[in-house]
Design an enzyme around this catalytic site. Sequence first.
Site, PDB file in Angstrom:
ATOM      1  N   GLY A   1      46.315  23.585 -21.077  1.00  0.00           N
ATOM      2  CA  GLY A   1      47.508  23.036 -20.412  1.00  0.00           C
ATOM      3  C   GLY A   1      47.850  23.819 -19.161  1.00  0.00           C
TER       4      GLY A   1
ATOM      5  NE  ARG B   1      46.668  30.046 -12.649  1.00  0.00           N
ATOM      6  CZ  ARG B   1      45.895  30.843 -11.982  1.00  0.00           C
ATOM      7  NH1 ARG B   1      46.422  31.791 -11.252  1.00  0.00           N
ATOM      8  NH2 ARG B   1      44.608  30.701 -12.048  1.00  0.00           N
TER       9      ARG B   1
ATOM     10  CE  LYS C   1      45.331  27.215  -9.691  1.00  0.00           C
ATOM     11  NZ  LYS C   1      43.967  26.697  -9.425  1.00  0.00           N
TER      12      LYS C   1
ATOM     13  CG  ASP D   1      51.027  36.666 -14.275  1.00  0.00           C
ATOM     14  OD1 ASP D   1      50.412  35.572 -14.159  1.00  0.00           O
ATOM     15  OD2 ASP D   1      50.798  37.641 -13.542  1.00  0.00           O
ATOM     16  N   GLY D   2      51.843  33.299 -15.484  1.00  0.00           N
ATOM     17  CA  GLY D   2      52.280  32.087 -14.786  1.00  0.00           C
ATOM     18  C   GLY D   2      52.146  32.152 -13.276  1.00  0.00           C
TER      19      GLY D   2
ATOM     20  CG  ASP E   1      39.639  23.876 -18.933  1.00  0.00           C
ATOM     21  OD1 ASP E   1      38.531  24.098 -19.455  1.00  0.00           O
ATOM     22  OD2 ASP E   1      40.265  24.730 -18.293  1.00  0.00           O
ATOM     23  CG  ASN E   2      38.457  24.470 -14.700  1.00  0.00           C
ATOM     24  OD1 ASN E   2      39.673  24.364 -14.861  1.00  0.00           O
ATOM     25  ND2 ASN E   2      37.823  25.615 -14.824  1.00  0.00           N
TER      26      ASN E   2
ATOM     27  CG  ASP F   1      41.637  23.883 -12.065  1.00  0.00           C
ATOM     28  OD1 ASP F   1      42.534  23.452 -11.302  1.00  0.00           O
ATOM     29  OD2 ASP F   1      41.870  24.264 -13.216  1.00  0.00           O
TER      30      ASP F   1
HETATM   31  P1  AMP Z   1      41.590  28.481 -15.053  1.00  0.00           P
HETATM   32  O1  AMP Z   1      40.595  29.526 -15.427  1.00  0.00           O
HETATM   33  O2  AMP Z   1      42.391  28.822 -13.837  1.00  0.00           O
HETATM   34  O3  AMP Z   1      41.002  27.123 -14.978  1.00  0.00           O
HETATM   35  O4  AMP Z   1      42.657  28.469 -16.241  1.00  0.00           O
HETATM   36  C1  AMP Z   1      42.361  28.227 -17.590  1.00  0.00           C
HETATM   37  C2  AMP Z   1      43.650  28.140 -18.355  1.00  0.00           C
HETATM   38  O5  AMP Z   1      44.370  29.367 -18.271  1.00  0.00           O
HETATM   39  C3  AMP Z   1      44.614  27.071 -17.874  1.00  0.00           C
HETATM   40  O6  AMP Z   1      45.297  26.591 -18.989  1.00  0.00           O
HETATM   41  C4  AMP Z   1      45.524  27.839 -16.946  1.00  0.00           C
HETATM   42  O7  AMP Z   1      46.765  27.223 -16.763  1.00  0.00           O
HETATM   43  C5  AMP Z   1      45.643  29.156 -17.691  1.00  0.00           C
HETATM   44  N1  AMP Z   1      45.954  30.285 -16.789  1.00  0.00           N
HETATM   45  C6  AMP Z   1      45.138  30.859 -15.880  1.00  0.00           C
HETATM   46  N2  AMP Z   1      45.755  31.871 -15.255  1.00  0.00           N
HETATM   47  C7  AMP Z   1      46.994  31.952 -15.763  1.00  0.00           C
HETATM   48  C8  AMP Z   1      48.128  32.802 -15.546  1.00  0.00           C
HETATM   49  N3  AMP Z   1      48.093  33.783 -14.652  1.00  0.00           N
HETATM   50  N4  AMP Z   1      49.233  32.563 -16.276  1.00  0.00           N
HETATM   51  C9  AMP Z   1      49.281  31.593 -17.178  1.00  0.00           C
HETATM   52  N5  AMP Z   1      48.272  30.784 -17.458  1.00  0.00           N
HETATM   53  C10 AMP Z   1      47.130  30.938 -16.762  1.00  0.00           C
HETATM   54 MG    MG Z   2      41.553  25.357 -14.799  1.00  0.00          MG
END
Ligand code: AMP
Ligand code: MG
Length: 486
Positions: free
Chosen positions: A90, A93, A113, A125-126, A252-253, A262
């Site tokens: 989900g 962030r 984002k 940390d979002g 998910d990407n 992503d």
């Molecule tokens: P990503 O690797 O950016 O595709 O992220 C994979 C998952 O981790 C997704 O659900 C993102 O929303 C979550 N995510 C990545 N970085 C953060 C962050 N700094 N804080 C919260 N969720 C994150």
């Molecule tokens: Mg992603």
Amino acid sequence: MKTLTELKFDNRFARLGDVFSTEVMPQPLEAPRLVVASEAAMSLLDLDPAVAEEPLFAELFSGHKLWSTAEPRAMVYSGHQFGSYNPRLGDGRGLLLGEVINDAGEQWDLHLKGAGKTPYSRMGDGRAVLRSSIREFLASEHLHALGIPSSRALCVTGSSTPVYRERPEHGAMLLRLAKSHVRFGHFEYFYYTKQHDELKQLLDHVVECHFAECFEHPEPYHSFFREVLERTAELVAHWQAYGFCHGVMNTDNMSILGITFDFGPYAFLDDFDARFICNHSDDAGRYSYENQVPIAHWNLAALAQALTPFVAVEQLREAMNLFLPIYEAAWLDLMRRRLGFRTAEDDDKALVQGLLQLMQDSAIDYTNFFRELGSNAPEQALARLRNDFIDIKAFDAWAATYRQRTEREGDDQAERQTRMHAVNPKFILRNYLAQQVIEAAEAGDYGPVREFHAVLSRPFDEQPGMERYAERPPEWGKHLEISCSS
Ligand code: AMP
Ligand code: MG
């Protein structure tokens, strides 16, 4: 041309309700400032480019202000990460602010984002850091300019909010635009939680909004899957033809629209290397350059699985079998053009593969080779390029075949150059250059990132004075470890 306050929202995804997304307000960044904006992306919303200079622009895109008709929501999805199923991901962030309809009647999702924690943040940390936000910004707009389908980026906003990664960094936000933010993983989430009514609701939403023509087929969901498969095959054909490595092809990407989506530790190839791995945490090379083709197929199988309640397995399997032929045809078509051919001959595939093997063996710059090949008549171009190859005899054999093939095209050099330069970029987003403009931006100088973005927005133009952006990386810039943390 519109002002910022004139944007019109119509939030169809939000109306699907709380099973699909959760309302969350953006958490503002301290002392926001505009780092870089894309005029081309602004035009998608009919925004007057001058509005980027208004304080309201940075306020809206750093979580300080919000349109009254926006409805910020975090979407729920899951997905296969490096081959293993993660049941709950989900938007951890990023927030879907809402959907804007432009004057042409097109709908664009606005996604912020780095907007703070959500129910899906898990341990995160979002936040997003300036480095990764700039990287996503540059890549989105550059891919689009190269003719490669991608999500778009409106702007990056920097701040003084501290964000901790391997080192302390500054928080930033990126405003992403896409016609949909639905990923393969959205379908997997509803399938694996056995919420089949909701799965159907999502399917109907996506088909109605983005694949309306599928309703003309007797089996709209089957036709939808075929369309997603075709778009994904064509997308990966573009990635391979232009040397783009995504780096984190988790389901998910993967965008349901077949666009690049992503951005993490991505890279464009400098020297051609089929086994190149851009993500230094990807020890096994699951997402290496050459694996992007089988992985896209694998990801489509994961999507197909999630559609089994609504599409017959036999039909899904039949569609899956079309992936490789569609991919190959699209890739070969692009490679023919890159070599300057307007016609198709049976031996073209062998000719392209022969060239790639030679490039691999001699570590030839993947972008500059094609540009130079078109810059002069074949004879002169090949005579210049041959000096870069180690096995000159093998290169000469290839060059002789290529020259004969080119003669059969029967056009003059001026035409050939125009045609080739229109598909062979002079400028490509090289990681070592991105690194330089990021370091300047981190020190508060946004001039370099703005200039680099402007150069990358016209990758096929000569752009006198900007030659340094077309240079191969120096030794230090060849093996940069791009952090996955973002
Ligand atoms: P990503 O690797 O950016 O595709 O992220 C994979 C998952 O981790 C997704 O659900 C993102 O929303 C979550 N995510 C990545 N970085 C953060 C962050 N700094 N804080 C919260 N969720 C994150
Ligand atoms: Mg992603």
